[in-house]
Scaffold this motif. Sequence first.
Motif, PDB file in Angstrom:
ATOM      1  N   SER A  41       0.812  -1.213   0.000  1.00 13.37           N
ATOM      2  CA  SER A  41       0.000   0.000   0.000  1.00 13.37           C
ATOM      3  C   SER A  41       0.846   1.264   0.000  1.00 13.37           C
ATOM      4  N   GLY A  42       2.090   1.199   0.470  1.00 14.91           N
ATOM      5  CA  GLY A  42       2.950   2.363   0.503  1.00 14.91           C
ATOM      6  C   GLY A  42       2.707   3.281   1.665  1.00 14.91           C
ATOM      7  N   LEU A  43       1.812   2.941   2.580  1.00  9.77           N
ATOM      8  CA  LEU A  43       1.489   3.802   3.716  1.00  9.77           C
ATOM      9  C   LEU A  43       2.126   3.331   5.011  1.00  9.77           C
ATOM     10  N   THR A  44       2.842   2.237   4.992  1.00 14.34           N
ATOM     11  CA  THR A  44       3.482   1.718   6.208  1.00 14.34           C
ATOM     12  C   THR A  44       4.985   1.909   6.156  1.00 14.34           C
ATOM     13  N   ASP A  45       5.433   2.987   5.512  1.00 19.37           N
ATOM     14  CA  ASP A  45       6.864   3.261   5.378  1.00 19.37           C
ATOM     15  C   ASP A  45       7.403   4.146   6.488  1.00 19.37           C
ATOM     16  N   GLY A  46       6.577   4.476   7.475  1.00 21.97           N
ATOM     17  CA  GLY A  46       7.033   5.322   8.572  1.00 21.97           C
ATOM     18  C   GLY A  46       6.973   6.806   8.278  1.00 21.97           C
ATOM     19  N   GLN A  47       6.554   7.192   7.076  1.00 21.83           N
ATOM     20  CA  GLN A  47       6.451   8.602   6.712  1.00 21.83           C
ATOM     21  C   GLN A  47       5.025   9.105   6.968  1.00 21.83           C
ATOM     22  N   TRP A  48       4.903  10.427   7.039  1.00 20.74           N
ATOM     23  CA  TRP A  48       3.599  11.031   7.273  1.00 20.74           C
ATOM     24  C   TRP A  48       2.812  11.122   5.960  1.00 20.74           C
ATOM     25  N   HIS A  49       1.531  10.783   6.026  1.00 19.56           N
ATOM     26  CA  HIS A  49       0.657  10.807   4.855  1.00 19.56           C
ATOM     27  C   HIS A  49      -0.636  11.531   5.211  1.00 19.56           C
ATOM     28  N   ARG A  50      -1.319  11.983   4.150  1.00 19.36           N
ATOM     29  CA  ARG A  50      -2.592  12.670   4.340  1.00 19.36           C
ATOM     30  C   ARG A  50      -3.754  11.775   3.940  1.00 19.36           C
TER      31      ARG A  50
END
Length: 610
Positions: A41-50
């Motif tokens: 999904s690309g959302l579990t990379d530890g970076q902040w997302h909106r």
Amino acid sequence: MSDSDIPPTPDQPPTPDQPPTPDQPPVAQPPIDAPAPAQHSGLTDGQWHRLHPATPLLRGGIALIAILGIIINTLRERFVEMFVGGDGYADDPIDWILREGYVGYALGAIAVALLIFIAGFYLSWRMHTFRITNEVVEVRSGILFRTNRRGRLDRIQGINIVRPFVARLFGAAKLEVNVAGQDANVQLAYLGSAQADELRRDILRLASGTKRAADQASAGANASANGTGSFIDQRVSELLSPELDPNLAPPESVVKMHTGRLLGSIVLNDTAVFLVLLIIASLIAAGTSGQPLLLLGLLPLIIGMGSVLIARFTKSLRYSIAGTPDGVRVGFGLFTTSNETLPPGRIHSIQISQPLLWRPFGWWEMKVNRASKSSTQGASGQQNTTILPVGSLDDVMRVLALMLPGVIREGALDQADEKVALEKVALDGGSLETDALETGALDDSSLETGALDTGALEAAGLLDAGVADVSAPAIDALLLLRNGLTSRGGDDGFVNSPRAAAPLRWFSWRRNGYAFGPSIVLLRKGAVWRELIVVPEPRVQSIALTQGPLERRLGLASLLLHTVAGPITAKLGAVERTRALEFFLTSSRTIVTAASSDTSHRWRSGEDPT
């Protein structure tokens, strides 16, 4: 604040490509025309997302529509006057604005207020960010007053995805991570519909103790499939698609609720029965008193209770329970859909009950205790602790097999029944005994011990294939569960109350008792309203024995297994005192052993991620 302004977290430092050293040969590169590896999904990379871009509209648009509705309702007489004419309103603010020539100022003020309203929700969306690391799910929100919520992955009790009907039109969904504790949930409203499913899969994979490499291909394939087609085609596909993805769970593990059974359970519900009796009593009272206006006073109550029953029916449509690699998936809903995944080891106790009016039809209801509370109601408008609003005995056993995978093997009940029935028939004599003696499955020692060589019976065609694979503990657990639901008491594997308990349990003392299964404790009670409580031993927090003055005089005691708070209280009264002491000693030993060896909280820790 943009994503580039936020520094990377130390959880996942960047790993730039390094050139091969002289001691290490270069790694073979894939051909140029080889397809790129699928991504997660690309959302579990530890970076902040909106969140989803439509979030300001979905969260603020409803409020704006409500404000417009109030304004239109206030000015409805003026709108009527515009078409049919009238005398006007001398003290009306709108007439004053028109008379003084302040129309431009009024429109400007409305435009400024609207811009501030839109800017506020836009800034709220910009400042609302989230990230998922290897340890926590974290959300930051707020413009003037900032809030920060964190949910540890090892305390996740379930992940719920709700798709309101309006949000489904925009391809959005609301994801809620249920964390153990009071008011500890972390909510992401809203995400893309497909993105929410992928993110749930990634979070559960991180919480399970394994890496995500094993399922990257399937996640990437789903992402690419969901990204194809026009916007309208995607929305239509999502609206018409089944609540549960057929590729997610094997068909034999899916338990669905029959529509006729659902309707019958609502009709025979306590609320519906009370409503019918109330209407009948009102009709009788109005007829005898000669005052039919009495019925008008009950009209609001009838409408209110009727709407509750109708909502309960519509919310329970398309109800399904299925087993997935990451836990039990419970989904329901017709217009607004909801599906929640309960990871293994998150069920602290199970209650199976049967109201008196349901007994002729063989219907049961299942509830559970969990260490968290969801903000979304479950099916039938009930709390999300109701796992199966109504089901047959076969449905109950299949759901138990999903929630207790280490105790019950799905589909083994029929095999266990056949195996036990075969042993009983063989030892009672007859042609089957002769055939078993000829095949060697039964000998003189078997006649004394009651044991059969099921492998030889299966080879001789006297036993269906697969029955011999059912172990003795599995048979004991299955029969105990079935006896706990349907047996009237007696010698059925339960330690039941003595006859001295009859003054306290008038009708149920024969079936009031407890039993130990493999890693579970069973408490059975009730003869008119039958009830069975199943408590996994690793989830028990403590044990209590109590004895009131009347129980002390009768030589009885009460048992209590402490679990997390919920609708289920694992308590059994009117137990013989010596049996209660035996229960305390036995359960203390087995519960500690089961808890020390339990690894269900990291259910995938032993898997190879490659």
